[in-house]
Design a protein around this motif. Structure first.
Motif, PDB file in Angstrom:
ATOM      1  N   PHE A  22      27.008 110.230  16.089  1.00 20.06           N
ATOM      2  CA  PHE A  22      27.932 109.365  15.765  1.00 20.06           C
ATOM      3  C   PHE A  22      28.756 108.865  17.172  1.00 20.06           C
ATOM      4  O   PHE A  22      29.202 107.754  17.389  1.00 20.06           O
ATOM      5  CB  PHE A  22      29.055 109.877  14.820  1.00 20.06           C
ATOM      6  CG  PHE A  22      30.260 109.144  14.322  1.00 20.06           C
ATOM      7  CD1 PHE A  22      30.051 107.810  13.735  1.00 20.06           C
ATOM      8  CD2 PHE A  22      31.461 109.206  15.221  1.00 20.06           C
ATOM      9  CE1 PHE A  22      31.256 107.221  13.318  1.00 20.06           C
ATOM     10  CE2 PHE A  22      32.535 108.387  14.942  1.00 20.06           C
ATOM     11  CZ  PHE A  22      32.346 107.462  14.068  1.00 20.06           C
ATOM     12  N   HIS A  26      28.851 105.324  18.708  1.00 20.64           N
ATOM     13  CA  HIS A  26      30.206 104.716  19.101  1.00 20.64           C
ATOM     14  C   HIS A  26      30.224 104.212  20.277  1.00 20.64           C
ATOM     15  O   HIS A  26      30.932 102.904  20.610  1.00 20.64           O
ATOM     16  CB  HIS A  26      31.492 105.579  18.738  1.00 20.64           C
ATOM     17  CG  HIS A  26      32.682 104.992  18.881  1.00 20.64           C
ATOM     18  ND1 HIS A  26      33.615 105.287  20.138  1.00 20.64           N
ATOM     19  CD2 HIS A  26      33.336 104.254  18.164  1.00 20.64           C
ATOM     20  CE1 HIS A  26      34.693 104.530  19.839  1.00 20.64           C
ATOM     21  NE2 HIS A  26      34.756 103.844  18.773  1.00 20.64           N
ATOM     22  N   TRP A  29      28.357 100.874  20.633  1.00 19.54           N
ATOM     23  CA  TRP A  29      28.875  99.820  20.014  1.00 19.54           C
ATOM     24  C   TRP A  29      30.068  99.338  20.754  1.00 19.54           C
ATOM     25  O   TRP A  29      30.609  98.283  20.980  1.00 19.54           O
ATOM     26  CB  TRP A  29      29.571 100.336  18.625  1.00 19.54           C
ATOM     27  CG  TRP A  29      30.253  99.545  17.958  1.00 19.54           C
ATOM     28  CD1 TRP A  29      29.904  98.259  16.912  1.00 19.54           C
ATOM     29  CD2 TRP A  29      31.568  99.458  17.817  1.00 19.54           C
ATOM     30  NE1 TRP A  29      30.629  97.799  16.450  1.00 19.54           N
ATOM     31  CE2 TRP A  29      31.965  98.231  16.944  1.00 19.54           C
ATOM     32  CE3 TRP A  29      32.613 100.053  18.313  1.00 19.54           C
ATOM     33  CZ2 TRP A  29      33.208  97.982  16.807  1.00 19.54           C
ATOM     34  CZ3 TRP A  29      34.018  99.602  17.961  1.00 19.54           C
ATOM     35  CH2 TRP A  29      34.373  98.680  16.943  1.00 19.54           C
ATOM     36  N   LYS A  30      31.007 100.270  21.384  1.00 23.93           N
ATOM     37  CA  LYS A  30      32.233  99.925  22.222  1.00 23.93           C
ATOM     38  C   LYS A  30      31.874  98.961  23.493  1.00 23.93           C
ATOM     39  O   LYS A  30      32.381  98.226  23.974  1.00 23.93           O
ATOM     40  CB  LYS A  30      32.948 101.229  22.415  1.00 23.93           C
ATOM     41  CG  LYS A  30      34.072 100.761  23.252  1.00 23.93           C
ATOM     42  CD  LYS A  30      35.143 102.162  23.190  1.00 23.93           C
ATOM     43  CE  LYS A  30      34.243 103.180  23.982  1.00 23.93           C
ATOM     44  NZ  LYS A  30      35.256 104.279  24.359  1.00 23.93           N
TER      45      LYS A  30
END
Length: 346
Positions: A22, A26, A29-30
């Motif tokens: 995760f 993340h 994605w960021k």
């Protein structure tokens, strides 16, 4: 030597790789969103005090703290010393049938679990005896060497299942042969307790029985199951989705076979017991044990197991406390050092 008193909680460690995945997702994605917003270097200048390193460090501390907490929950214990003890008893090997037919539910909850309950109750009534454990199906496999530690014996017993051996069927001769070589003290009286539904797909057990008699091994056979028989369930996520079928597509019906079990007990001057009544089995076995000569011997075992959970719990608090003190912004004095001769160090 160490023990995990509540080893079942180790499964909670599966949370760790999930959290790592995760975090990685993340992060990417960021980064992607920042690139969509504008030039990555310009975006970084808009948040000059943000530290990617500290963000990763905080996550690492959280993961380590969580792992330490889970280990603390398992209550690890370490044996602090060895001691020599005198005991008066016999050597007992349990041979547990783990063939697929033991999954039949003609006796609650199923034949295998019933067999485990019987062995547990027998162990609860032992005192001064050593125990060993063998699993067998189409072949035999040693699970637990001879020991005086009944708690370890129960732990290994609980983990026994029908997937332990790839070769299926029930070879009683293999179980007896394995037991003959399993006993490691020629001076002790020996008892083999063989628990099965009696189905035998192995070779003639006469040769193995002769070897057992030559070693002075008495055999008690215990049957589990019913004469009416039952089907072998196929389960997914604890639910029955079907029943095992033979090569012709017919549903397999497995029945308890008393003949082979009674013959083995008689050939070794032992005893056959009906395992459908656990209390009756334990009571009758106490009579058998009382008739076997007990010899005194010395053995070494680890004593004084001390719990160590407090160290892991303390480590958890230290890591989480450090995590709380850290902020996701650069440290001024560290930035001024400019160790890497760059403009935007952490």
């Amino acid at each position: 030597m160490y023990q995990l008193e509540e080893s079942k909680y180790l499964y909670l460690l599966l949370i760790v790789p999930v959290l790592v995945l995760f975090f990685i997702f993340h992060f990417y994605w960021k980064t992607k969103k920042q690139k969509e917003f504008g030039d990555l270097e310009l975006v970084k200048k808009l948040i000059p005090q943000y530290s990617g390193f500290k963000s990763s460090l905080k996550f690492l501390l959280m993961i380590l703290g969580l792992s330490a907490l889970i280990i603390a929950i398992t209550n690890p214990r370490i044996g602090t010393k060895m001691e020599t003890i005198k005991r008066e008893g016999i050597d007992i090997v349990f041979a547990l049938d783990v063939s697929k037919s033991m999954l039949a539910e003609d006796i609650a909850p199923n034949r295998l679990e019933k067999a485990k309950q019987i062995i547990n109750q027998i162990i609860n009534n032992l005192q001064g005896d050593r125990i060993g454990l063998i699993a067998y199906a189409g072949s035999a496999y040693p699970i637990l060497p001879m020991t005086s530690d009944y708690s370890i014996g129960k732990m290994y017993l609980q983990n026994a299942n029908t997937d332990m051996l790839s070769s299926q069927g029930t070879a009683l001769d293999q179980a007896i042969s394995q037991a003959v070589n399993f006993f490691d003290d020629d001076q002790q009286s020996k008892l083999l307790i063989l628990i099965s539904d009696g189905e035998d797909h192995g070779n003639d057990a006469n040769e193995a029985l002769e070897l057992a008699k030559g070693k002075g091994i008495k055999i008690v056979t215990i049957s589990v199951g019913s004469l009416k028989g039952g089907n072998i369930p196929i389960k997914e996520n604890g639910k029955t989705v079907g029943y095992k079928k033979d090569s012709s597509g017919e549903t397999v019906l497995t029945k308890m076979n008393l003949v082979s079990l009674k013959a083995i007990a008689a050939a070794s001057n032992g005893k056959y017991l009906d395992g459908n009544n656990t209390k009756s089995v334990v009571d009758n076995l106490q009579t058998v044990l009382g008739s076997i000569e007990k010899n005194e011997s010395e053995t070494q075992q680890i004593a004084e197991f001390k719990t160590q959970y407090q160290w892991f719990l303390g480590l958890t608090f230290v890591l989480l406390f450090i995590d709380l003190l850290l902020f996701e912004r650069k440290t001024a004095w560290f930035t001024k050092l400019n160790l890497f001769k760059e403009n935007n160090n952490v």
